[in-house]
Design a protein around this motif. Structure first.
Motif, PDB file in Angstrom:
ATOM      1  N   LYS A  55       3.049   3.881  -3.708  1.00 28.52           N
ATOM      2  CA  LYS A  55       3.907   4.028  -4.888  1.00 28.52           C
ATOM      3  C   LYS A  55       4.157   2.698  -5.589  1.00 28.52           C
ATOM      4  O   LYS A  55       4.949   2.649  -6.533  1.00 28.52           O
ATOM      5  N   ARG A  56       3.518   1.634  -5.129  1.00 24.02           N
ATOM      6  CA  ARG A  56       3.664   0.305  -5.761  1.00 24.02           C
ATOM      7  C   ARG A  56       5.127  -0.013  -6.011  1.00 24.02           C
ATOM      8  O   ARG A  56       5.552  -0.304  -7.131  1.00 24.02           O
ATOM      9  N   ILE A  57       5.883   0.037  -4.940  1.00 27.48           N
ATOM     10  CA  ILE A  57       7.327  -0.196  -5.062  1.00 27.48           C
ATOM     11  C   ILE A  57       7.614  -1.685  -4.950  1.00 27.48           C
ATOM     12  O   ILE A  57       6.992  -2.396  -4.175  1.00 27.48           O
ATOM     13  N   HIS A  58       8.565  -2.098  -5.742  1.00 24.56           N
ATOM     14  CA  HIS A  58       8.994  -3.493  -5.786  1.00 24.56           C
ATOM     15  C   HIS A  58      10.393  -3.530  -5.174  1.00 24.56           C
ATOM     16  O   HIS A  58      11.297  -2.867  -5.660  1.00 24.56           O
ATOM     17  N   ILE A  59      10.524  -4.284  -4.081  1.00 31.04           N
ATOM     18  CA  ILE A  59      11.836  -4.461  -3.444  1.00 31.04           C
ATOM     19  C   ILE A  59      12.236  -5.911  -3.614  1.00 31.04           C
ATOM     20  O   ILE A  59      11.422  -6.806  -3.370  1.00 31.04           O
ATOM     21  N   GLU A  60      13.445  -6.147  -4.037  1.00 30.88           N
ATOM     22  CA  GLU A  60      13.860  -7.544  -4.184  1.00 30.88           C
ATOM     23  C   GLU A  60      15.285  -7.721  -3.685  1.00 30.88           C
ATOM     24  O   GLU A  60      16.202  -7.027  -4.116  1.00 30.88           O
ATOM     25  N   GLY A  61      15.427  -8.651  -2.759  1.00 33.08           N
ATOM     26  CA  GLY A  61      16.764  -9.052  -2.333  1.00 33.08           C
ATOM     27  C   GLY A  61      17.300 -10.082  -3.311  1.00 33.08           C
ATOM     28  O   GLY A  61      16.535 -10.855  -3.884  1.00 33.08           O
ATOM     29  N   VAL A 105      17.971  -4.959  -3.494  1.00 35.69           N
ATOM     30  CA  VAL A 105      18.658  -5.016  -2.208  1.00 35.69           C
ATOM     31  C   VAL A 105      19.869  -5.908  -2.364  1.00 35.69           C
ATOM     32  O   VAL A 105      19.779  -7.134  -2.330  1.00 35.69           O
ATOM     33  N   GLY A 160       4.594  -3.605  -2.990  1.00 37.04           N
ATOM     34  CA  GLY A 160       3.402  -2.861  -2.614  1.00 37.04           C
ATOM     35  C   GLY A 160       2.484  -2.770  -3.813  1.00 37.04           C
ATOM     36  O   GLY A 160       2.942  -2.724  -4.952  1.00 37.04           O
ATOM     37  N   HIS A 167       5.227   3.610   2.266  1.00 33.34           N
ATOM     38  CA  HIS A 167       5.314   4.159   0.905  1.00 33.34           C
ATOM     39  C   HIS A 167       5.330   3.072  -0.160  1.00 33.34           C
ATOM     40  O   HIS A 167       5.100   3.353  -1.334  1.00 33.34           O
ATOM     41  N   LEU A 168       5.623   1.855   0.230  1.00 38.33           N
ATOM     42  CA  LEU A 168       5.603   0.752  -0.740  1.00 38.33           C
ATOM     43  C   LEU A 168       4.242   0.649  -1.410  1.00 38.33           C
ATOM     44  O   LEU A 168       4.142   0.276  -2.582  1.00 38.33           O
ATOM     45  N   ILE A 169       3.195   0.925  -0.647  1.00 38.00           N
ATOM     46  CA  ILE A 169       1.848   0.679  -1.157  1.00 38.00           C
ATOM     47  C   ILE A 169       1.445   1.770  -2.133  1.00 38.00           C
ATOM     48  O   ILE A 169       1.160   1.507  -3.301  1.00 38.00           O
ATOM     49  N   LEU A 205       8.137   2.079   5.217  1.00 40.34           N
ATOM     50  CA  LEU A 205       7.679   1.041   4.292  1.00 40.34           C
ATOM     51  C   LEU A 205       6.251   1.276   3.812  1.00 40.34           C
ATOM     52  O   LEU A 205       5.832   0.695   2.815  1.00 40.34           O
ATOM     53  N   MET A 259      10.893   7.759  -3.733  1.00 36.45           N
ATOM     54  CA  MET A 259      10.692   6.861  -4.868  1.00 36.45           C
ATOM     55  C   MET A 259       9.509   7.340  -5.707  1.00 36.45           C
ATOM     56  O   MET A 259       8.573   7.954  -5.204  1.00 36.45           O
ATOM     57  N   ARG A 260       9.551   7.022  -6.987  1.00 38.36           N
ATOM     58  CA  ARG A 260       8.438   7.325  -7.884  1.00 38.36           C
ATOM     59  C   ARG A 260       7.510   6.105  -7.960  1.00 38.36           C
ATOM     60  O   ARG A 260       7.895   4.989  -7.586  1.00 38.36           O
ATOM     61  N   ILE A 261       6.340   6.322  -8.495  1.00 37.92           N
ATOM     62  CA  ILE A 261       5.392   5.216  -8.650  1.00 37.92           C
ATOM     63  C   ILE A 261       6.025   4.146  -9.539  1.00 37.92           C
ATOM     64  O   ILE A 261       6.621   4.442 -10.567  1.00 37.92           O
ATOM     65  N   LEU A 319      16.039 -10.079   3.500  1.00 40.15           N
ATOM     66  CA  LEU A 319      15.647  -9.990   2.092  1.00 40.15           C
ATOM     67  C   LEU A 319      16.737 -10.562   1.187  1.00 40.15           C
ATOM     68  O   LEU A 319      16.445 -11.131   0.139  1.00 40.15           O
TER      69      LEU A 319
END
Lengths: 351, 351
Positions: free
Chosen positions: A284-290, A259, B290, A280-282, A278, A251-253, B281
């Motif tokens: 790269k400031r990844i946003h995951i949303e179900g 989801v 993150g 990497h979430l931090i 997981l 993933m990119r930043i 999720l």
């Protein structure tokens, strides 16, 4: 069958034998014929009697074969009863003011020839206004899978022109639409699927920039690096498990992960696979949303206005895999989990 | 040491011996004294010579002990050089127009008595304007941990009055502030920590509604169900691993998870623990994000204006664990990963 009574009719049904653990098998269901349904709704009831035309095979039906007991979040099917799911049907008889004989409807119905829906909550049964697209589209592009792709991509993924978009299960009922939506927006789009036939479909019919067969990639991380040397902005996740782990590495930043489904996990709900990256979430400031499609029902009229002209003009296509007859329904449903279907799996319920 | 040259001074340093795998040990670092640093910056340079006063022990320093080679997202320390991190220092000499002898500064410095910072990028070294709070707060509540709690809670968690909030590592440098911020907002707040002493601190000094010692809970899911019978709206995650899995089972619909840290994973980066319950999720439409504090630097003046009066009025407190002397620094850093520290771990660098 001359022995049947005057009002009794045969009703072929696909019955769930018992709760399922692990991969579903055809033998978890059996096809039987009852003679209890009459072609009239009970007197003074507000029920609706449906002749089912098209039935939908959805991965989420597997989750409902697990015994969740009293979980408020997951509803289990009832063993001994017909499988339930989305369908398109014709009204044979109605005690409900919103429906009359001959109406075409879409909604939640049973895997059987005729279903008595009582009482028909309007949110689960809706009249179809005549259009010139195939009726089966009302369990596909024009309803749940279509809205899932629309809400998931436009509302959850926050896509921008030029984004690098990756879609797993990219030729499935939802994935094939996300890919086309992303191309319409001007994204670079790569999909993964489970066969060369599906990859060809993705590239040649659906217009994706590239596609790969995940079954032939021993190292998913390396595969993603090959297709996304600069990384992934948007991942539309239909799969889960190992693919999610590989995606997290690529993933990119500021990347976004919608989801939508985790089909790889539906058969190991007792012991789901671990996701290890997981952390990497931090960085790269990844946003995951179900998300669940029914939270976006208010967008449905807007979606229909937008998608119908594009279907008619051929700008968006929808690939269906049609199984004929209720006898073929168990294999069609089980096939979702081995990737047998090419496109949206539909069962024709009518004889 | 009469043998030292006129300008040569001793400089005690905490050196990283080599890259670390697994839990860091005190022996991964060694304390040594060099005599190379002079108390003047080189002529015609724009460097700044610092006398370090307070040094910060942060979990993220462990991640920098891993050899990431050329990853653009993770920066490794250089073996053979002093550990680097946040600190508060006094300027001994300066070739830079922004700093002059006697200034107090905060920023990135070395684990040593005196550090020659060259060239001092203004974003990594900032003058402290005199306040009447302890200087060590500039590596705690008034800088990175404080801003992390502020941005993570208010910007990422979207909190509302009445939300059920759970914080792991709740007595740590960041967690102790998130709990207090959540109480100020009118949330129900429970924290987990690793000892009875810390639980008492959370309940009695920081004002949380409840707290538990995760080390005494064989079943984290059962523990969370006990403290959150109605589920969790907001999880401020400092830990990762098994706790995240248990939290996913207990989130409410529309719940939010701010991924601030994963201290449980920093020592097994080669093989991080799996998280198994991500399927939740979807059904619960959970939003995981993150974040890195430096994306929120623009909020720092607003944060300072808000937090300083509350510190002075005693509405927000900050608990520090002070280790005296550079000799104590390796044990202090290693202690973060066994939970030895109670509150923000600070090392006093001055003799």
């Amino acid at each position: 069958m001359a022995s049947l009574g005057e009002e009794a009719v045969r009703n072929k049904q696909v019955i769930l034998r018992d709760y399922v653990s692990g991969f579903p098998k055809e033998s978890d269901m059996h096809v039987t014929t009852t003679t209890t349904t009459k072609l009239k709704v009970p007197q003074a009831s507000n029920a609706v009697l449906l002749k089912n035309l098209y039935l939908s095979c959805d991965p989420s039906q597997r989750t409902r074969m697990t015994n969740y007991q009293s979980s408020p979040y997951f509803l289990s099917f009832t063993p001994g009863s017909p499988i339930r799911g989305h369908g398109v049907a014709k009204v044979l008889d109605s005690g409900h003011p919103n429906f009359k004989k001959g109406d075409l409807v879409r909604g939640i119905t049973g895997w059987e020839e005729n279903s008595l829906i009582t009482p028909p909550a309007t949110e689960t049964l809706t009249k179809i206004e005549p259009t010139d697209v195939p009726l089966s589209y009302y369990i596909g592009i024009l309803r749940m899978p279509g809205m899932t792709a629309y809400a998931g991509f436009y509302e959850v993924c926050s896509p921008k022109k030029g984004d690098y978009v990756f879609i797993s299960a990219a030729s499935g009922a939802v994935g094939q639409l996300v890919g086309q939506f992303a191309k319409l927006m001007g994204c670079y789009v790569v999909g993964s699927a489970g066969s060369k036939e599906k990859d060809d479909l993705l590239k040649n019919k659906l217009g994706l920039d590239d596609a790969f067969n995940y079954k032939e990639e021993p190292d998913l991380n390396a595969a993603l690096k090959r297709y996304f040397p600069l990384g992934i902005d948007v991942y539309f996740q239909n799969v889960g498990g190992k693919m999610l782990d590989a995606v997290l590495l690529n993933m990119r930043i500021g990347g976004r992960i919608a989801v939508c489904g985790m089909i790889s996990q539906y058969n190991c709900l007792d012991k789901p696979e671990g996701v290890h990256n997981l952390l990497h979430l931090i960085a790269k400031r990844i946003h995951i949303e179900g998300f669940l499609v029914h939270d976006y029902n208010h967008l449905y009229p807007k979606f229909l206005d937008w998608v119908l002209p594009q279907i008619k003009e051929g700008k968006i296509v929808y690939v269906e895999d049609i199984a004929e007859g209720l006898e073929s329904a168990p294999a069609a449903l089980v096939g979702l989990f081995t990737g047998r279907n090419v496109g949206k799996q539909v069962v024709v319920a009518r004889e």
